[in-house]
Design a protein around this motif. Sequence first.
Motif, PDB file in Angstrom:
ATOM      1  N   LEU A  29       0.850  -1.184   0.000  1.00 18.28           N
ATOM      2  CA  LEU A  29       0.000   0.000   0.000  1.00 18.28           C
ATOM      3  C   LEU A  29       0.889   1.239   0.000  1.00 18.28           C
ATOM      4  O   LEU A  29       1.866   1.322   0.744  1.00 18.28           O
ATOM      5  N   ASP A  30       0.553   2.200  -0.837  1.00 13.10           N
ATOM      6  CA  ASP A  30       1.338   3.425  -0.886  1.00 13.10           C
ATOM      7  C   ASP A  30       0.900   4.348   0.262  1.00 13.10           C
ATOM      8  O   ASP A  30      -0.006   4.001   1.023  1.00 13.10           O
ATOM      9  N   PRO A  31       1.539   5.484   0.435  1.00 13.02           N
ATOM     10  CA  PRO A  31       1.201   6.352   1.579  1.00 13.02           C
ATOM     11  C   PRO A  31      -0.272   6.788   1.598  1.00 13.02           C
ATOM     12  O   PRO A  31      -0.802   7.150   2.646  1.00 13.02           O
ATOM     13  N   GLN A  32      -0.921   6.744   0.464  1.00  9.93           N
ATOM     14  CA  GLN A  32      -2.357   7.093   0.413  1.00  9.93           C
ATOM     15  C   GLN A  32      -3.237   5.885   0.744  1.00  9.93           C
ATOM     16  O   GLN A  32      -4.468   5.980   0.727  1.00  9.93           O
ATOM     17  N   GLY A  33      -2.612   4.731   1.010  1.00 12.24           N
ATOM     18  CA  GLY A  33      -3.380   3.544   1.357  1.00 12.24           C
ATOM     19  C   GLY A  33      -3.925   2.803   0.160  1.00 12.24           C
ATOM     20  O   GLY A  33      -4.831   1.987   0.270  1.00 12.24           O
ATOM     21  N   ILE A  34      -3.371   3.084  -0.997  1.00 14.73           N
ATOM     22  CA  ILE A  34      -3.805   2.435  -2.239  1.00 14.73           C
ATOM     23  C   ILE A  34      -2.697   1.480  -2.680  1.00 14.73           C
ATOM     24  O   ILE A  34      -1.515   1.787  -2.567  1.00 14.73           O
ATOM     25  N   SER A  35      -3.118   0.331  -3.179  1.00 12.34           N
ATOM     26  CA  SER A  35      -2.130  -0.687  -3.551  1.00 12.34           C
ATOM     27  C   SER A  35      -1.364  -0.314  -4.805  1.00 12.34           C
ATOM     28  O   SER A  35      -1.903   0.276  -5.739  1.00 12.34           O
ATOM     29  N   ASP A  36      -0.110  -0.696  -4.793  1.00  8.74           N
ATOM     30  CA  ASP A  36       0.726  -0.516  -5.968  1.00  8.74           C
ATOM     31  C   ASP A  36       1.544  -1.793  -6.140  1.00  8.74           C
ATOM     32  O   ASP A  36       1.949  -2.397  -5.149  1.00  8.74           O
ATOM     33  N   ALA A  37       1.767  -2.179  -7.356  1.00 10.58           N
ATOM     34  CA  ALA A  37       2.629  -3.332  -7.615  1.00 10.58           C
ATOM     35  C   ALA A  37       4.047  -2.817  -7.766  1.00 10.58           C
ATOM     36  O   ALA A  37       4.288  -1.850  -8.484  1.00 10.58           O
ATOM     37  N   ASN A  38       4.971  -3.464  -7.090  1.00 11.13           N
ATOM     38  CA  ASN A  38       6.347  -2.971  -7.147  1.00 11.13           C
ATOM     39  C   ASN A  38       7.087  -3.467  -8.382  1.00 11.13           C
ATOM     40  O   ASN A  38       8.251  -3.176  -8.571  1.00 11.13           O
ATOM     41  N   THR A  39       6.400  -4.234  -9.191  1.00 13.69           N
ATOM     42  CA  THR A  39       6.999  -4.707 -10.435  1.00 13.69           C
ATOM     43  C   THR A  39       5.887  -4.926 -11.442  1.00 13.69           C
ATOM     44  O   THR A  39       4.745  -5.168 -11.057  1.00 13.69           O
ATOM     45  N   SER A  40       6.188  -4.820 -12.716  1.00 12.48           N
ATOM     46  CA  SER A  40       5.153  -5.167 -13.682  1.00 12.48           C
ATOM     47  C   SER A  40       5.302  -6.621 -14.113  1.00 12.48           C
ATOM     48  O   SER A  40       4.315  -7.291 -14.400  1.00 12.48           O
ATOM     49  N   VAL A  41       6.521  -7.118 -14.130  1.00 15.42           N
ATOM     50  CA  VAL A  41       6.744  -8.510 -14.523  1.00 15.42           C
ATOM     51  C   VAL A  41       6.837  -9.367 -13.266  1.00 15.42           C
ATOM     52  O   VAL A  41       7.670  -9.127 -12.401  1.00 15.42           O
ATOM     53  N   VAL A  42       5.975 -10.349 -13.173  1.00 10.43           N
ATOM     54  CA  VAL A  42       5.934 -11.210 -11.984  1.00 10.43           C
ATOM     55  C   VAL A  42       6.908 -12.365 -12.146  1.00 10.43           C
ATOM     56  O   VAL A  42       6.878 -13.060 -13.161  1.00 10.43           O
ATOM     57  N   SER A  43       7.744 -12.579 -11.152  1.00 11.59           N
ATOM     58  CA  SER A  43       8.670 -13.712 -11.238  1.00 11.59           C
ATOM     59  C   SER A  43       7.866 -15.005 -11.153  1.00 11.59           C
ATOM     60  O   SER A  43       6.830 -15.061 -10.476  1.00 11.59           O
ATOM     61  N   PRO A  44       8.315 -16.039 -11.840  1.00 11.52           N
ATOM     62  CA  PRO A  44       7.558 -17.300 -11.878  1.00 11.52           C
ATOM     63  C   PRO A  44       7.213 -17.828 -10.489  1.00 11.52           C
ATOM     64  O   PRO A  44       6.142 -18.397 -10.283  1.00 11.52           O
ATOM     65  N   ALA A  45       8.082 -17.592  -9.519  1.00  8.53           N
ATOM     66  CA  ALA A  45       7.843 -18.111  -8.168  1.00  8.53           C
ATOM     67  C   ALA A  45       6.623 -17.461  -7.517  1.00  8.53           C
ATOM     68  O   ALA A  45       6.012 -18.035  -6.614  1.00  8.53           O
TER      69      ALA A  45
END
Length: 65
Positions: A29-45
């Motif tokens: 969650l960012d400082p505004q309490g909204i989710s953000d993905a820290n990457t666009s490409v998801v590792s297979p794991a």
Amino acid sequence: MENLRVNVDQNECIGCGICAEMCPGVFALDPQGISDANTSVVSPALTSAVRQAAQECPTAAIKLY
Ligand code: SF4
């Protein structure tokens, strides 16, 4: 096989925190309490955890492509 890509539509996110709890390696969650993905490409794991988080998101704000 191509990697899964993820994006959070921040206009749809209500900040429930489920995704960050289920998959802290990708979502926070960012400082505004909204989710953000820290990457666009998801590792297979993390692919299955990200897919599960997307299914659990109450507003379908998590976009996979
Ligand atoms: S599960 Fe959905 S609504 Fe909840 S914080 Fe994550 S993206 Fe936002």
